[in-house]
Structure formats: structure tokens, C-alpha cells
Design an enzyme around this catalytic site. Sequence first.
Site, PDB file in Angstrom:
ATOM      1  N   CYS A 119      14.323   0.668   9.177  1.00  0.00           N
ATOM      2  CA  CYS A 119      14.667   1.967   9.754  1.00  0.00           C
ATOM      3  C   CYS A 119      15.904   1.831  10.658  1.00  0.00           C
ATOM      4  O   CYS A 119      17.014   1.648  10.160  1.00  0.00           O
ATOM      5  CB  CYS A 119      13.474   2.547  10.498  1.00  0.00           C
ATOM      6  N   HIS A 246       9.457   2.455   6.120  1.00  0.00           N
ATOM      7  CA  HIS A 246       8.619   1.513   6.866  1.00  0.00           C
ATOM      8  C   HIS A 246       7.660   0.815   5.904  1.00  0.00           C
ATOM      9  O   HIS A 246       6.508   1.262   5.722  1.00  0.00           O
ATOM     10  CB  HIS A 246       7.840   2.239   7.958  1.00  0.00           C
ATOM     11  N   GLU A 248       5.969  -1.808   6.213  1.00  0.00           N
ATOM     12  CA  GLU A 248       4.794  -2.418   6.849  1.00  0.00           C
ATOM     13  C   GLU A 248       3.561  -1.524   6.760  1.00  0.00           C
ATOM     14  O   GLU A 248       2.421  -2.006   6.824  1.00  0.00           O
ATOM     15  CB  GLU A 248       5.081  -2.749   8.316  1.00  0.00           C
TER      16      GLU A 248
END
Length: 311
Positions: A119, A246, A248
Site C-alpha cells: 500500500c 493488502h 496479508e
Amino acid sequence: MLMKWKEMADRSDRLLESCSIALVGKYTKFSDSYASVIKALEHSSLAINHKLEIKYIDSADLEPVTLQEDPVRYHEAWQKLCSSDGVLVPGGFGVRGTEGKIQAISWARKQKKPFLGVCLGMQLAVVDFARDVLGWQDANSTEFNPQTTHPVVIDMPEHNSGQMGGTMRLGKRRTIFQSKNSVMRKLYSDAEYVEERHRHRYEVNPELRSCFEERGLKFVGQDTEGERMEMVELDDHPYFVGVQYHPEFTSRPIKPSPPYFGLLLASAGRLSHYLQKGCRLSPRDTYSDRSDSSSPDLEIADLKFPSINHD
């Protein structure tokens, strides 16, 4: 599935090799701030049979002003960075510490250290490249310098500057790969597109795309309209990757996030071998698949428990 979880648990107790990642951010005093990032790193390190060592670095400590105010803290921060196997700059907001993040990104790029920017981390990688390689000394994001003459990161059209509530680009979005030879596409099992979760207000300026790509910074993933830059890779680097989304958020213990997995592989010196082998891990790194079922409930039903005599 249960067998895989058992093997994973057993493996975590026997790890001998280690891999260190410098996590460069502004909220490093509170590890919970990066809980999903830390878990994604842990998933990937376990997948390659390495212990994970995270070196938390407050990005502001890398800035020249810290050298003047607190030289010890400054040198300790740089020592952590320079002794790490890889560098991660996660998402974030606000101007504080951004120049320190850019310093870390620049160091990773020049020293050919594996790097992943998520990001804001990706956006600052573009800023660093614009300043140092393209020679645009005042290049910046309009979030931090609205008057910059080289706005390489800009407000999205649907974001009204100054309004913070309800103005983010959120949720799962599709990213289309632009190259069949990109490292990211290979890490995503040669998929034509991926769908990952987003959370941002600013984006790389699409009008400047050709300026970057001509100098080796390639936007290998874009949105479905080809207007938003979603993934970036640097030529002639072991692993220099940025993603606007993102990853994750979708990482799992037995299925680590591809961008994080690539970072750990590169940091352990194993990425090139992994790619040469057709993106396959060695047998010692894979979990056995003794059951055709992916449902733990079915495997539990197959377990035989000793009978209980109620007499």
C-alpha cells in the site's frame, strides 16, 4: 488437513535456519498494529522451514534529523536495517516517518536487498525511484506535498481531498497481470488475475506510467480498466516488489500470501531456485497430503476412538 496441521506444528519446533526481516513503520512500538502483517510473515517463514526474526524499526529513526537529535538511536536503527535479510514497508497514513521509509526503500533498492512494499510502501517505492532514478527531486505524494511539481502519487478521483470518512477504496478488487514473465505472476501460480483486498485513498499517477517503465520499474499488475497500478516490480533486482492491496489479509498458515512468500524466499536466498523448479518447494518443505479430503470435519469423523464402558 489435520495431518498437515500436525506436521506444521511439529515443524515449527524443529526449525534451525533463521531469516530476519526489517519491518520499517511508524507504529512499531505496538506490534498489534501490524498483527496481520506479522502473521503473514510467520506463515511464509514456516513454509520455507526458517525461524522468523522481525527487526522493528521506527522509520523516523532513519531520518537525518534523528542523527542530530539522538545519534545513538539513529545508528541503532540503521544497524538493524543493514543487518536484515529483507525489508518490509507496510501500509500507513500521515507524513511522519515517510522520509525514513523512503530511506529504507532506497537502501534496499541500491543494495539489492529483497523488498516488499504494501500500500503506502509501494507508493513510497515509486516516490524513491522518481527522485533518485528519474531525477525528480521534489517527487512526492499529494497526501504529503500537495504543491509538488511531480505528483507521482495522487488522490483517487472519487476521493474529495480533506474528507476522511467513507472515502477509501475498500474490499476485494481484481488485478490483471500485464506480463507472463513477472515474478509476481509466477508466485501466484501463473494466474491471469488475482483478487485481493484494498484499503487506500491514494494511487500511483497513471499518467506517469511510461516514465517509470522506460527506466525499469514495471507495473506488472493493473485493475480491470487498466487505470490503476496495482503491482510493481523492478528489473535486475533479486526481489523488489510493491502491491497496492493488502495481501496479508488473505494469508493462511498452510497457504501463505504470495508476495510475503516471495519476500521470505528471496531473503533466504531461495527464490531463484524456487522459480527454476517451477515454483515447487523441496519435499522437506511441503506438507504431506495423505487425505484426499480438505475438510477437517471429515477427517475427524474417520478417527477411531476407544469405546467407553459405562458399566
